[in-house]
Motif scaffolding. Structure first.
Motif, short mmCIF file in Angstrom:
data_model
loop_
_atom_site.label_atom_id
_atom_site.label_comp_id
_atom_site.label_asym_id
_atom_site.label_seq_id
_atom_site.Cartn_x
_atom_site.Cartn_y
_atom_site.Cartn_z
N SER A 94 -0.77 0.22 -15.75
CA SER A 94 -0.61 1.67 -15.77
C SER A 94 -0.18 2.22 -17.11
N PHE A 111 -1.68 2.98 -2.52
CA PHE A 111 -3.03 2.44 -2.49
C PHE A 111 -3.45 2.22 -1.04
N SER A 112 -4.75 2.04 -0.87
CA SER A 112 -5.23 1.58 0.44
C SER A 112 -4.98 0.07 0.50
N LYS A 165 -7.48 -1.74 -1.61
CA LYS A 165 -7.19 -1.70 -3.04
C LYS A 165 -6.05 -2.66 -3.38
N VAL A 166 -5.06 -2.78 -2.48
CA VAL A 166 -3.96 -3.73 -2.70
C VAL A 166 -4.53 -5.14 -2.84
N TYR A 206 -6.36 -5.21 -6.31
CA TYR A 206 -5.51 -4.92 -7.47
C TYR A 206 -4.45 -6.01 -7.69
N ALA A 230 0.84 -1.21 0.00
CA ALA A 230 0.00 0.00 0.00
C ALA A 230 0.87 1.26 0.00
#
Length: 162
Positions: free
Chosen positions: A59, A27-28, A31-32, A35, A22
């Motif tokens: 990305s 990221f939070s 989200k990790v 993702y 993170a």
């Protein structure tokens, strides 16, 4: 926290915790988890190198899409500015500048004739200088007024001859 290199054939070289991932990617932790599902090797532990690969793959295309959108937006703004008269065709600008320089050249060329009649019977050096400064100032004023010049003010034949 990075645990380090592990021994074994199919095991990851670098393991990172969920909180480390993170911080690395901004990221939070939630989200990790979403993702980097494919890089997860244990609860709250991830293959860092695989995570980096996933991040780069996801990305790189977004930057190109964002750049294409920016170019499209800039193009639309430019076209609108053209329609609103903020930009002019280079031929029009060349014609304006040519006419401006032709007018200035005419003023400078006429300067000796104009000066000679005014200076004919003057012997004072200071008075001669003042007359010449005034005449030169008038010629330079013509040059400084180019901002007020419009296409309809141009003598097209004279501008093309110069």
């Amino acid at each position: 926290m990075v645990i380090g290199k592990m021994i074994g054939k199919n095991e990851p070289e670098v393991i990172a915790t969920e909180s480390r991932m993170a911080r690395i990617f901004g990221f939070s932790e939630r989200k990790v988890r979403d993702y980097f599902k494919d890089a997860r090797i244990a609860p709250a532990k991830y293959d860092l190198l695989l995570g980096i690969k996933i991040f780069v793959e996801n990305s790189s295309g977004k930057d190109e899409i964002a750049e294409a959108r920016k170019v499209d937006t800039d193009t639309k703004k430019f076209k609108l500015a053209i329609l609103q008269g903020e930009y002019h065709h280079k031929d029009s600008i060349e014609l304006l500048v040519s006419d401006m320089l032709a007018r200035f050249k005419a003023k400078l060329t006429a300067l000796p004739t104009k000066a000679s009649t005014q200076l004919l019977n003057i012997s004072s050096r200071r008075e001669i200088e003042n007359i010449l400064k005034t005449l030169i100032g008038e010629s330079l004023k013509e040059l400084s007024e180019y901002k007020e010049l419009k296409m309809e003010d141009i003598d097209v034949d004279r501008a093309e001859d110069s």
